[in-house]
Design a protein around this motif. Sequence first.
Motif, mmCIF file in Angstrom:
data_model
loop_
_atom_site.group_PDB
_atom_site.id
_atom_site.type_symbol
_atom_site.label_atom_id
_atom_site.label_comp_id
_atom_site.label_asym_id
_atom_site.label_seq_id
_atom_site.Cartn_x
_atom_site.Cartn_y
_atom_site.Cartn_z
ATOM 1 N N ARG A 1 -4.369 -1.986 1.079
ATOM 2 C CA ARG A 1 -5.131 -0.944 1.779
ATOM 3 C C ARG A 1 -4.247 -0.199 2.774
ATOM 4 N NH1 ARG A 1 -10.319 -3.092 4.157
ATOM 5 N NH2 ARG A 1 -8.868 -4.321 5.370
ATOM 6 N N LEU A 2 -4.210 1.122 2.643
ATOM 7 C CA LEU A 2 -3.456 1.981 3.548
ATOM 8 C C LEU A 2 -4.327 2.312 4.752
ATOM 9 C CD1 LEU A 2 -0.903 3.753 4.041
ATOM 10 C CD2 LEU A 2 -2.124 5.593 2.842
ATOM 11 N N ASN A 3 -3.747 2.190 5.945
ATOM 12 C CA ASN A 3 -4.441 2.515 7.187
ATOM 13 C C ASN A 3 -3.636 3.557 7.940
ATOM 14 O OD1 ASN A 3 -6.618 0.283 7.377
ATOM 15 N ND2 ASN A 3 -4.748 -0.815 6.889
ATOM 16 N N LEU A 4 -4.335 4.539 8.479
ATOM 17 C CA LEU A 4 -3.716 5.590 9.279
ATOM 18 C C LEU A 4 -4.411 5.601 10.634
ATOM 19 C CD1 LEU A 4 -3.846 8.308 6.498
ATOM 20 C CD2 LEU A 4 -1.828 7.030 7.185
ATOM 21 N N ASP A 5 -3.691 5.271 11.693
ATOM 22 C CA ASP A 5 -4.244 5.293 13.045
ATOM 23 C C ASP A 5 -4.035 6.674 13.653
ATOM 24 O OD1 ASP A 5 -4.871 2.627 12.819
ATOM 25 O OD2 ASP A 5 -3.216 1.926 14.074
ATOM 26 N N LEU A 6 -5.087 7.208 14.268
ATOM 27 C CA LEU A 6 -5.015 8.495 14.944
ATOM 28 C C LEU A 6 -5.186 8.293 16.441
ATOM 29 C CD1 LEU A 6 -7.348 10.676 12.674
ATOM 30 C CD2 LEU A 6 -4.897 10.332 12.467
ATOM 31 N N ASP A 7 -4.603 9.191 17.234
ATOM 32 C CA ASP A 7 -4.848 9.151 18.673
ATOM 33 C C ASP A 7 -6.013 10.091 18.987
ATOM 34 O OD1 ASP A 7 -3.810 11.767 18.686
ATOM 35 O OD2 ASP A 7 -1.949 11.199 19.701
ATOM 36 N N ALA A 8 -6.367 10.210 20.266
ATOM 37 C CA ALA A 8 -7.502 11.029 20.673
ATOM 38 C C ALA A 8 -7.306 12.504 20.327
ATOM 39 C CB ALA A 8 -7.738 10.870 22.172
ATOM 40 N N GLY A 9 -6.075 12.942 20.190
ATOM 41 C CA GLY A 9 -5.789 14.325 19.836
ATOM 42 C C GLY A 9 -5.740 14.579 18.341
ATOM 43 N N GLY A 10 -5.992 13.547 17.539
ATOM 44 C CA GLY A 10 -5.981 13.698 16.089
ATOM 45 C C GLY A 10 -4.609 13.593 15.456
ATOM 46 N N ARG A 11 -3.643 13.092 16.201
ATOM 47 C CA ARG A 11 -2.281 12.893 15.660
ATOM 48 C C ARG A 11 -2.169 11.490 15.066
ATOM 49 N NH1 ARG A 11 0.296 17.431 15.224
ATOM 50 N NH2 ARG A 11 -0.034 18.810 16.980
ATOM 51 N N ILE A 12 -1.429 11.391 13.992
ATOM 52 C CA ILE A 12 -1.208 10.099 13.337
ATOM 53 C C ILE A 12 -0.196 9.327 14.165
ATOM 54 C CG2 ILE A 12 -0.404 8.954 11.238
ATOM 55 C CD1 ILE A 12 -1.286 11.624 9.767
ATOM 56 N N THR A 13 -0.568 8.124 14.580
ATOM 57 C CA THR A 13 0.312 7.310 15.425
ATOM 58 C C THR A 13 0.896 6.114 14.697
ATOM 59 O OG1 THR A 13 -1.565 6.011 16.251
ATOM 60 C CG2 THR A 13 -0.909 7.955 17.537
ATOM 61 N N ARG A 14 0.265 5.738 13.584
ATOM 62 C CA ARG A 14 0.739 4.539 12.873
ATOM 63 C C ARG A 14 0.265 4.596 11.435
ATOM 64 N NH1 ARG A 14 -1.483 -1.507 13.938
ATOM 65 N NH2 ARG A 14 -0.105 -2.612 12.550
ATOM 66 N N VAL A 15 1.137 4.213 10.508
ATOM 67 C CA VAL A 15 0.804 4.096 9.100
ATOM 68 C C VAL A 15 1.142 2.669 8.693
ATOM 69 C CG1 VAL A 15 1.270 4.982 6.781
ATOM 70 C CG2 VAL A 15 1.385 6.533 8.730
ATOM 71 N N TRP A 16 0.146 1.933 8.189
ATOM 72 C CA TRP A 16 0.354 0.506 7.923
ATOM 73 C C TRP A 16 -0.556 -0.004 6.809
ATOM 74 C CZ3 TRP A 16 -3.710 -2.874 9.634
ATOM 75 C CH2 TRP A 16 -4.704 -2.264 10.393
ATOM 76 N N CYS B 1 0.821 -1.218 0.000
ATOM 77 C CA CYS B 1 0.000 0.000 0.000
ATOM 78 C C CYS B 1 0.851 1.263 0.000
ATOM 79 C CB CYS B 1 -0.931 0.000 1.213
ATOM 80 S SG CYS B 1 -0.081 0.230 2.783
ATOM 81 N N GLY B 2 2.156 1.140 0.105
ATOM 82 C CA GLY B 2 3.041 2.300 0.108
ATOM 83 C C GLY B 2 3.261 2.931 1.473
ATOM 84 N N ALA B 3 2.947 2.215 2.540
ATOM 85 C CA ALA B 3 3.076 2.761 3.901
ATOM 86 C C ALA B 3 4.507 3.134 4.253
ATOM 87 C CB ALA B 3 2.526 1.773 4.919
ATOM 88 N N ALA B 4 5.476 2.417 3.729
ATOM 89 C CA ALA B 4 6.874 2.699 4.068
ATOM 90 C C ALA B 4 7.265 4.124 3.675
ATOM 91 C CB ALA B 4 7.808 1.692 3.403
ATOM 92 N N GLY B 5 6.750 4.603 2.575
ATOM 93 C CA GLY B 5 7.062 5.942 2.114
ATOM 94 C C GLY B 5 6.267 7.043 2.802
ATOM 95 N N MET B 6 5.352 6.665 3.693
ATOM 96 C CA MET B 6 4.508 7.644 4.374
ATOM 97 C C MET B 6 4.760 7.692 5.881
ATOM 98 S SD MET B 6 0.941 7.063 2.427
ATOM 99 C CE MET B 6 0.513 8.492 1.474
ATOM 100 N N GLN B 7 5.828 7.065 6.337
ATOM 101 C CA GLN B 7 6.106 7.035 7.774
ATOM 102 C C GLN B 7 6.390 8.424 8.350
ATOM 103 O OE1 GLN B 7 5.622 4.301 9.771
ATOM 104 N NE2 GLN B 7 4.797 3.494 7.849
ATOM 105 N N SER B 8 6.716 9.381 7.501
ATOM 106 C CA SER B 8 6.960 10.744 7.987
ATOM 107 C C SER B 8 5.673 11.398 8.495
ATOM 108 C CB SER B 8 7.579 11.595 6.884
ATOM 109 O OG SER B 8 6.683 11.703 5.784
ATOM 110 N N LEU B 9 4.530 10.820 8.204
ATOM 111 C CA LEU B 9 3.255 11.349 8.702
ATOM 112 C C LEU B 9 3.067 11.091 10.197
ATOM 113 C CD1 LEU B 9 0.843 10.274 5.818
ATOM 114 C CD2 LEU B 9 1.723 12.572 6.291
ATOM 115 N N VAL B 10 3.745 10.083 10.721
ATOM 116 C CA VAL B 10 3.586 9.743 12.143
ATOM 117 C C VAL B 10 3.981 10.947 12.994
ATOM 118 C CG1 VAL B 10 4.362 8.239 14.018
ATOM 119 C CG2 VAL B 10 3.917 7.282 11.748
#
Length: 85
Positions: free
Chosen positions: A68-83, A26-35
Amino acid sequence: MRGVVLALAMVLAGCVSADAPDQNACGAAGMQSLVGQGRDVLAAMTLPQGTRVIEPGMAITEDYRADRLNLDLDAGGRITRVWCG
């Protein structure tokens, strides 16, 4: 003893599948800077169709889709995981 070790190694080698799913399909490796960034950065991006933005407590299906790309957010709306999955 050597025969037992050899037999065990052969059995374990059979557990490795050549058809293992691509962990970056899904290209998650190239999007780890979003964390660590806020969800607002997602508005400026074109995400692949089917991307899931997963918030805490949100119900999601458990089916595995390598593309499928998945982006996990925390309660504050920050991205915690891209997988992928």
